[in-house]
Design an enzyme around this catalytic site. Sequence first.
Site, PDB file in Angstrom:
ATOM      1  N   GLU A  59     -25.398  -3.777  18.299  1.00  0.00           N
ATOM      2  CA  GLU A  59     -25.735  -4.041  19.701  1.00  0.00           C
ATOM      3  C   GLU A  59     -24.515  -4.032  20.616  1.00  0.00           C
ATOM      4  O   GLU A  59     -24.572  -3.493  21.728  1.00  0.00           O
ATOM      5  CB  GLU A  59     -26.460  -5.391  19.835  1.00  0.00           C
ATOM      6  CG  GLU A  59     -27.834  -5.435  19.206  1.00  0.00           C
ATOM      7  CD  GLU A  59     -27.790  -5.883  17.753  1.00  0.00           C
ATOM      8  OE1 GLU A  59     -28.869  -6.098  17.182  1.00  0.00           O
ATOM      9  OE2 GLU A  59     -26.670  -6.020  17.198  1.00  0.00           O
ATOM     10  N   HIS A  99     -35.343 -15.827  17.226  1.00  0.00           N
ATOM     11  CA  HIS A  99     -35.660 -14.577  17.906  1.00  0.00           C
ATOM     12  C   HIS A  99     -36.275 -14.787  19.288  1.00  0.00           C
ATOM     13  O   HIS A  99     -36.541 -13.815  19.992  1.00  0.00           O
ATOM     14  CB  HIS A  99     -36.627 -13.745  17.054  1.00  0.00           C
ATOM     15  CG  HIS A  99     -35.980 -13.084  15.883  1.00  0.00           C
ATOM     16  ND1 HIS A  99     -35.238 -13.772  14.946  1.00  0.00           N
ATOM     17  CD2 HIS A  99     -35.955 -11.779  15.485  1.00  0.00           C
ATOM     18  CE1 HIS A  99     -34.806 -12.935  14.022  1.00  0.00           C
ATOM     19  NE2 HIS A  99     -35.213 -11.723  14.328  1.00  0.00           N
ATOM     20  N   HIS A 136       5.633  -9.749  24.058  1.00  0.00           N
ATOM     21  CA  HIS A 136       4.286  -9.211  24.293  1.00  0.00           C
ATOM     22  C   HIS A 136       3.782  -9.472  25.709  1.00  0.00           C
ATOM     23  O   HIS A 136       3.443  -8.535  26.426  1.00  0.00           O
ATOM     24  CB  HIS A 136       3.296  -9.803  23.285  1.00  0.00           C
ATOM     25  CG  HIS A 136       1.863  -9.612  23.674  1.00  0.00           C
ATOM     26  ND1 HIS A 136       1.205  -8.412  23.513  1.00  0.00           N
ATOM     27  CD2 HIS A 136       0.957 -10.462  24.236  1.00  0.00           C
ATOM     28  CE1 HIS A 136      -0.036  -8.533  23.955  1.00  0.00           C
ATOM     29  NE2 HIS A 136      -0.211  -9.772  24.397  1.00  0.00           N
ATOM     30  N   HIS A 192       2.705  -7.641  30.766  1.00  0.00           N
ATOM     31  CA  HIS A 192       2.969  -7.357  29.359  1.00  0.00           C
ATOM     32  C   HIS A 192       3.913  -6.163  29.235  1.00  0.00           C
ATOM     33  O   HIS A 192       3.469  -5.013  29.283  1.00  0.00           O
ATOM     34  CB  HIS A 192       1.657  -7.052  28.637  1.00  0.00           C
ATOM     35  CG  HIS A 192       0.654  -8.162  28.708  1.00  0.00           C
ATOM     36  ND1 HIS A 192      -0.053  -8.450  29.856  1.00  0.00           N
ATOM     37  CD2 HIS A 192       0.247  -9.062  27.770  1.00  0.00           C
ATOM     38  CE1 HIS A 192      -0.860  -9.476  29.621  1.00  0.00           C
ATOM     39  NE2 HIS A 192      -0.691  -9.870  28.369  1.00  0.00           N
TER      40      HIS A 192
END
Length: 680
Positions: free
Chosen positions: A418, A481, A263, A30
């Site tokens: 999280e 869950h 890029h 890149h």
Amino acid sequence: MTQFTDIDKLAVSTIRILAVDTVSKANSGHPGAPLGMAPAAHVLWSQMRMNPTNPDWINRDRFVLSNGHAVALLYSMLHLTGYDLSIEDLKQFRQLGSRTPGHPEFELPGVEVTTGPLGQGISNAVGMAMAQANLAATYNKPGFTLSDNYTYVFLGDGCLQEGISSEASSLAGHLKLGNLIAIYDDNKITIDGATSISFDEDVAKRYEAYGWEVLYVENGNEDLAGIAKAIAQAKLSKDKPTLIKMTTTIGYGSLHAGSHSVHGAPLKADDVKQLKSKFGFNPDKSFVVPQEVYDHYQKTILKPGVEANNKWNKLFSEYQKKFPELGAELARRLSGQLPANWESKLPTYTAKDSAVATRKLSETVLEDVYNQLPELIGGSADLTPSNLTRWKEALDFQPPSSGSGNYSGRYIRYGIREHAMGAIMNGISAFGANYKPYGGTFLNFVSYAAGAVRLSALSGHPVIWVATHDSIGVGEDGPTHQPIETLAHFRSLPNIQVWRPADGNEVSAAYKNSLESKHTPSIIALSRQNLPQLEGSSIESASKGGYVLQDVANPDIILVATGSEVSLSVEAAKTLAAKNIKARVVSLPDFFTFDKQPLEYRLSVLPDNVPIMSVEVLATTCWGKYAHQSFGIDRFGASGKAPEVFKFFGFTPEGVAERAQKTIAFYKGDKLISPLKKAF
């Protein structure tokens, strides 16, 4: 303010050309971002405090390349500024076995963290800034500033689009981390094209809303003085992190500057030639570094860095004389060692002790060892009362102005973030000083942080996940869950301990192995429901990852289980015994650690000539390495009272015994070899 001269312009041009040559030689990489960010790299590195001859010096400034695809820029800077990275290493960019892989990897001196997956680096940087704030608040004394480094990070539009950057940046603003400075490469280009096709929010207002200082550099392509001024101003902000929004042109100087085509692909040969001519280099030569550029960096970075490091060493020597206890403690931490005999504080249990949920037993471990381990720092993603991750005397890590803690606190309120928590723990670990970060959430929600967990394992950051509510034992909360596939996923990762302890001794063993780990992260999966203390368990045995819990002579079957199913297997063995069927019960709390044991030991646990059945209320994937037959759950769970859900899926002593009998019958007369034995 720094006065910039022709040598600075030559250095910037050298960085640009060296990065382009590195990508072109590999025919992969890149070039766009390095061409645009070279001025910022030059100015920043000229002001950073670092010692390339001692890259692990604890008070160095940290640099994180969050947009890791721009690594040719980082490698060029490491080479030019005196790190152990040669021109030959640059020529081997992206080649098998080289020291210069396609994205930054933690093992290379000067690379603080492994980046590449976008958004991870800025989140790691937040963790590093938190670690520095904690170290300073813990050890700095009047006249003895042992820790005052900054953490700098380059990031791009891609990092800002990833949700993890929002999580981490929001927390950094709340924590008022004035030691964190981010430089945003605002080049308005992504792989698909202009950012306007998908990303047109006001980034500055977003970061101001997070509580950050926002500064601007309008011409990041050339304005060295403007970049230097912004960095200097950012360092004046003591109670806010800073985002420097720097406008650049991707692929600056290329024929395709400003377009997405520059890029992620090497420049064409004619483009490279005109680029070199434009910046005053011979278009027919590659990997050329003018001696005056080496000399400049020697003078502005290497020499001052060595002097600063030596000055710090003298200061620390005096500190150890004046504050012998703290000095000895910090010296121990800097050596990477835990306190002598710390493990003697780990709780032990007998079968006569009461049944307790392993999440509660985890809380007991933390309560018993926190005073012994000043490097232990942790928290929860807004589940403290459920994860039980906070010891009674814990002080929260908060800005002093909050009134609810200070930076010497070792309990972190991560909020419901999280993924950021995982990456922040990686940053805390990477900072050094032997930090042992842990983070609590439900096991099912560790999956939210899978990208960060993977980088923990790849980088060798020994972070610890305290993952409670580990099975259908969650009960009424139901399948949203109840983890099913989660442990199979993480067990499939290389270099990670995944513990599922069955009782108090196994919980202590899980923490012992996790805290003593140097280069392997851990997940400790813990039950919501009470589990009995087991006859035959011990810290020593469980620390091997697997062991014979209860044995009989000439067993007809081996039941191998983890967590809550170990005690279930013990009861099933009694049911089988009533039918004159003899069962050995094996506990296998961590596959990774068990696999590290000598084959002779492992075969003594799971030998030939006996059918082996695994028992675990989770997906059966991964059990083929250890068992001939697996009893598990390969569908989503169900909502209901936990005992009823266990019964629904057949996880009762009678249900396990029934399947054990079927396994014995199925393999009767076969010459069985242990699943541990493989051709290769």
